[in-house]
Design an enzyme around this catalytic site. Structure first.
Site, PDB file in Angstrom:
ATOM      1  N   PHE A   1     -58.232  -7.621 -19.599  1.00 23.94           N
ATOM      2  CA  PHE A   1     -57.529  -6.514 -18.549  1.00 23.94           C
ATOM      3  C   PHE A   1     -56.394  -5.773 -19.449  1.00 23.94           C
ATOM      4  O   PHE A   1     -55.679  -6.648 -20.211  1.00 23.94           O
ATOM      5  CB  PHE A   1     -56.849  -7.226 -17.343  1.00 23.94           C
ATOM      6  CG  PHE A   1     -56.386  -6.402 -16.371  1.00 23.94           C
ATOM      7  CD1 PHE A   1     -57.429  -5.665 -15.616  1.00 23.94           C
ATOM      8  CD2 PHE A   1     -55.169  -6.214 -16.018  1.00 23.94           C
ATOM      9  CE1 PHE A   1     -57.052  -4.923 -14.395  1.00 23.94           C
ATOM     10  CE2 PHE A   1     -54.763  -5.412 -14.896  1.00 23.94           C
ATOM     11  CZ  PHE A   1     -55.586  -4.464 -14.231  1.00 23.94           C
TER      12      PHE A   1
ATOM     13  N   ASP B   1     -56.529 -16.301 -17.793  1.00 21.70           N
ATOM     14  CA  ASP B   1     -56.451 -15.271 -16.743  1.00 21.70           C
ATOM     15  C   ASP B   1     -57.438 -15.587 -15.410  1.00 21.70           C
ATOM     16  O   ASP B   1     -58.499 -15.226 -15.803  1.00 21.70           O
ATOM     17  CB  ASP B   1     -56.631 -13.821 -17.560  1.00 21.70           C
ATOM     18  CG  ASP B   1     -56.105 -12.860 -16.089  1.00 21.70           C
ATOM     19  OD1 ASP B   1     -56.204 -12.933 -14.907  1.00 21.70           O
ATOM     20  OD2 ASP B   1     -55.680 -11.799 -16.627  1.00 21.70           O
TER      21      ASP B   1
ATOM     22  N   TYR C   1     -53.221 -11.211  -4.608  1.00 22.36           N
ATOM     23  CA  TYR C   1     -53.288 -10.266  -3.699  1.00 22.36           C
ATOM     24  C   TYR C   1     -54.957  -9.811  -3.803  1.00 22.36           C
ATOM     25  O   TYR C   1     -55.355  -8.855  -2.982  1.00 22.36           O
ATOM     26  CB  TYR C   1     -52.799  -9.066  -3.915  1.00 22.36           C
ATOM     27  CG  TYR C   1     -52.635  -8.610  -5.394  1.00 22.36           C
ATOM     28  CD1 TYR C   1     -53.299  -7.879  -6.065  1.00 22.36           C
ATOM     29  CD2 TYR C   1     -51.290  -8.896  -6.184  1.00 22.36           C
ATOM     30  CE1 TYR C   1     -53.332  -7.382  -7.626  1.00 22.36           C
ATOM     31  CE2 TYR C   1     -51.301  -8.592  -7.423  1.00 22.36           C
ATOM     32  CZ  TYR C   1     -52.209  -7.703  -8.278  1.00 22.36           C
ATOM     33  OH  TYR C   1     -52.128  -7.418  -9.382  1.00 22.36           O
ATOM     34  N   LYS C   2     -55.742 -10.376  -4.498  1.00 18.35           N
ATOM     35  CA  LYS C   2     -57.255 -10.192  -4.339  1.00 18.35           C
ATOM     36  C   LYS C   2     -57.644 -11.230  -3.357  1.00 18.35           C
ATOM     37  O   LYS C   2     -57.601 -10.933  -2.187  1.00 18.35           O
ATOM     38  CB  LYS C   2     -57.821 -10.258  -5.705  1.00 18.35           C
ATOM     39  CG  LYS C   2     -57.146  -9.426  -6.882  1.00 18.35           C
ATOM     40  CD  LYS C   2     -57.876  -9.475  -8.210  1.00 18.35           C
ATOM     41  CE  LYS C   2     -57.389  -8.847  -9.102  1.00 18.35           C
ATOM     42  NZ  LYS C   2     -56.364  -7.745  -9.212  1.00 18.35           N
TER      43      LYS C   2
ATOM     44  N   ARG D   1     -67.600  -0.265  -8.955  1.00 17.80           N
ATOM     45  CA  ARG D   1     -67.541  -1.945  -8.713  1.00 17.80           C
ATOM     46  C   ARG D   1     -67.513  -2.313  -7.259  1.00 17.80           C
ATOM     47  O   ARG D   1     -66.617  -1.703  -6.385  1.00 17.80           O
ATOM     48  CB  ARG D   1     -66.071  -2.221  -9.471  1.00 17.80           C
ATOM     49  CG  ARG D   1     -66.206  -3.577  -9.799  1.00 17.80           C
ATOM     50  CD  ARG D   1     -64.673  -4.007 -10.589  1.00 17.80           C
ATOM     51  NE  ARG D   1     -63.590  -3.701  -9.939  1.00 17.80           N
ATOM     52  CZ  ARG D   1     -62.335  -3.952 -10.227  1.00 17.80           C
ATOM     53  NH1 ARG D   1     -62.202  -4.876 -11.354  1.00 17.80           N
ATOM     54  NH2 ARG D   1     -61.496  -3.880  -9.440  1.00 17.80           N
TER      55      ARG D   1
END
Length: 441
Positions: free
Chosen positions: A155, A232, A257-258, A406
């Site tokens: 990322f 991560d 927050y996912k 995605r």
């Protein structure tokens, strides 16, 4: 896994399914509804705001839906706890929230014993703290360890943070060049590490492809080389089982927050193995990490436990919403969430094979569910435009270069019929775009 629905064709055979076949569409819809009726987690869907609408949400791996109870909890907090108790709230409970919720994430999400996980800053800030502390400790132990290993498709924030740390410390980055539809393999890591490696940073689930890294094996390889490893967990926490203690993690960070539904910008979590806590000196020294924060002393004296990785005042309001999802995860269990996640992604790939492959779409995620996290990436050079049009029709995936649509599927809030509806509309929009490109629109 056993399935009672239509068989998914083998990719690469050239087999085609007529895109407008009503029998295929209807049989897959019937299958989706049977799966929803049999789904032991289906009752959780109604606990999320907006799940009762026709909007298709394929972006839970970027920002999860808010739980209804979280909205109520935050409103109650604003009126009663903050509004009623004011600063007295710190004395009663707020000071302990970073460790209490951290321990809850450790217990329910990443299988870490108490005292090793904490809620703090953003993912980027926590990543910097842990990575910089690890590199400094390694350099102090052995000045020859001046390499930080990371892959080219990690990322962006991970790559940017480590680039900065390398410049600050005089270290160099050792890049692992990975396929954007895959991720870091044990063979690649074994070739990259050695006596000069200080730190390895790997995403457990690759943000672009959803490749699920072999965490215990990669951790072993890093340790055999004398390196520390930082995981991560942003795209795995809450969708893929993690066994931080069992797998021997040194360090880990993850956002909330996912799949943990903490809300936009909700604070991230950090895991630091207990034997490393007194060894690592975190680089952003703040009053919340001191032995007696209210002594306001002239010197920084860090507490010798996980709290030393705190810096400033805890973001109390930002921590509240995620507790509602943590309660659901504790109740349902990560194995059940993982089983549904696999079933959802397998169904999405089945529909993509039947409806989108004849239009030129290819799978840019691992086909094997054991090597795939909670999302699926579908590739076509028209996907940027397709994504924009889908948003206008209340179908919300996201787009990642090169040409990737995605599809993020949250096991607590996503239904099989929602997947069916969303990919059916994806097929319709892609047809429109291709027809216009051909001058037929």
């Amino acid at each position: 896994m056993a399935r009672d629905g239509p068989h998914r064709p083998h990719r690469g055979t050239g087999a085609r399914v007529t895109p407008d076949s009503r029998s295929t569409f209807d049989s897959q819809l019937a299958f989706a509804r049977r799966m929803d009726r049999a789904d032991g987690l289906a009752h959780y869907r109604k606990r999320f705001v907006g799940a009762e609408t026709d909007l298709v949400y394929f972006d839970g791996n970027s920002l999860g839906r808010p739980p209804v109870s979280a909205v109520e909890r935050v409103e109650r907090f604003l009126r009663e706890d903050w509004g009623g108790r004011l600063i007295r709230g710190w004395d009663e409970a707020w000071l302990q929230l970073p460790t209490e919720i951290g321990d809850r994430i450790g217990r329910a999400v990443i299988e870490a014993t108490a005292g090793q996980t904490i809620i703090g800053d953003s993912t980027t800030v926590l990543l910097y703290k842990l990575a910089r502390a690890a590199v400094d400790a390694q350099l102090a132990r052995d000045p020859a360890r001046r390499e930080i290993v990371i892959d080219t498709d990690n990322f962006p924030t991970d790559r940017y943070v480590l680039d900065g740390i390398a410049r600050e410390t005089g270290c160099r980055l050792r890049w692992i060049d990975v396929d954007t539809s895959s991720g870091v393999t044990p063979e690649q890591l074994a070739e990259a590490v050695g006596p000069e490696t200080a730190l390895v940073v790997v995403s457990h689930v690759a943000y672009r492809s959803a490749y699920l890294a072999d965490a215990p094996e990669l951790t072993r390889i890093a340790h055999d080389a004398g390196a520390l490893i930082l995981w991560d967990l942003c795209h795995s926490a809450g969708s893929v089982p993690v066994k931080a203690d069992l797998w021997g993690f040194d360090l880990a960070v993850g956002c909330t927050y996912k799949y943990l539904n903490g809300g936009p910008g909700s604070p991230a979590f950090a895991y630091v193995r207990d034997d490393l806590q007194a060894v690592l000196a975190q680089p952003i020294q703040g009053w919340w990490g001191t032995t007696d924060m209210f002594a306001m002393g002239p010197e920084y004296r860090p507490v010798p436990n996980i709290r030393r990785f705190l810096s400033g005042t805890a973001p109390v309001v930002g921590m509240l919403a995620m507790e509602e999802t943590l309660a659901m995860i504790e109740e349902a269990g990560m194995p059940a969430l993982r089983a549904k996640s696999i079933a959802l992604t397998e169904f999405a790939i089945t529909l993509a094979d039947e409806w989108l492959a004849p239009l030129g779409v290819t799978l840019a995620s691992p086909a094997d569910p054991e090597e795939r996290g909670g999302h699926v990436t579908l590739h076509h050079d028209a996907m940027r435009e397709v994504t924009a049009r889908l948003w206008q029709r209340d179908v919300i995936p996201d787009y990642r270069d090169p040409g990737g649509l995605r599809v993020g599927l949250s096991p607590l809030s996503t239904s099989f019929e929602e997947v069916h509806r969303g990919l059916g509309l994806t097929r319709d929009v892609l047809r429109e775009v291709l027809a216009e490109r051909a001058g037929l629109g």
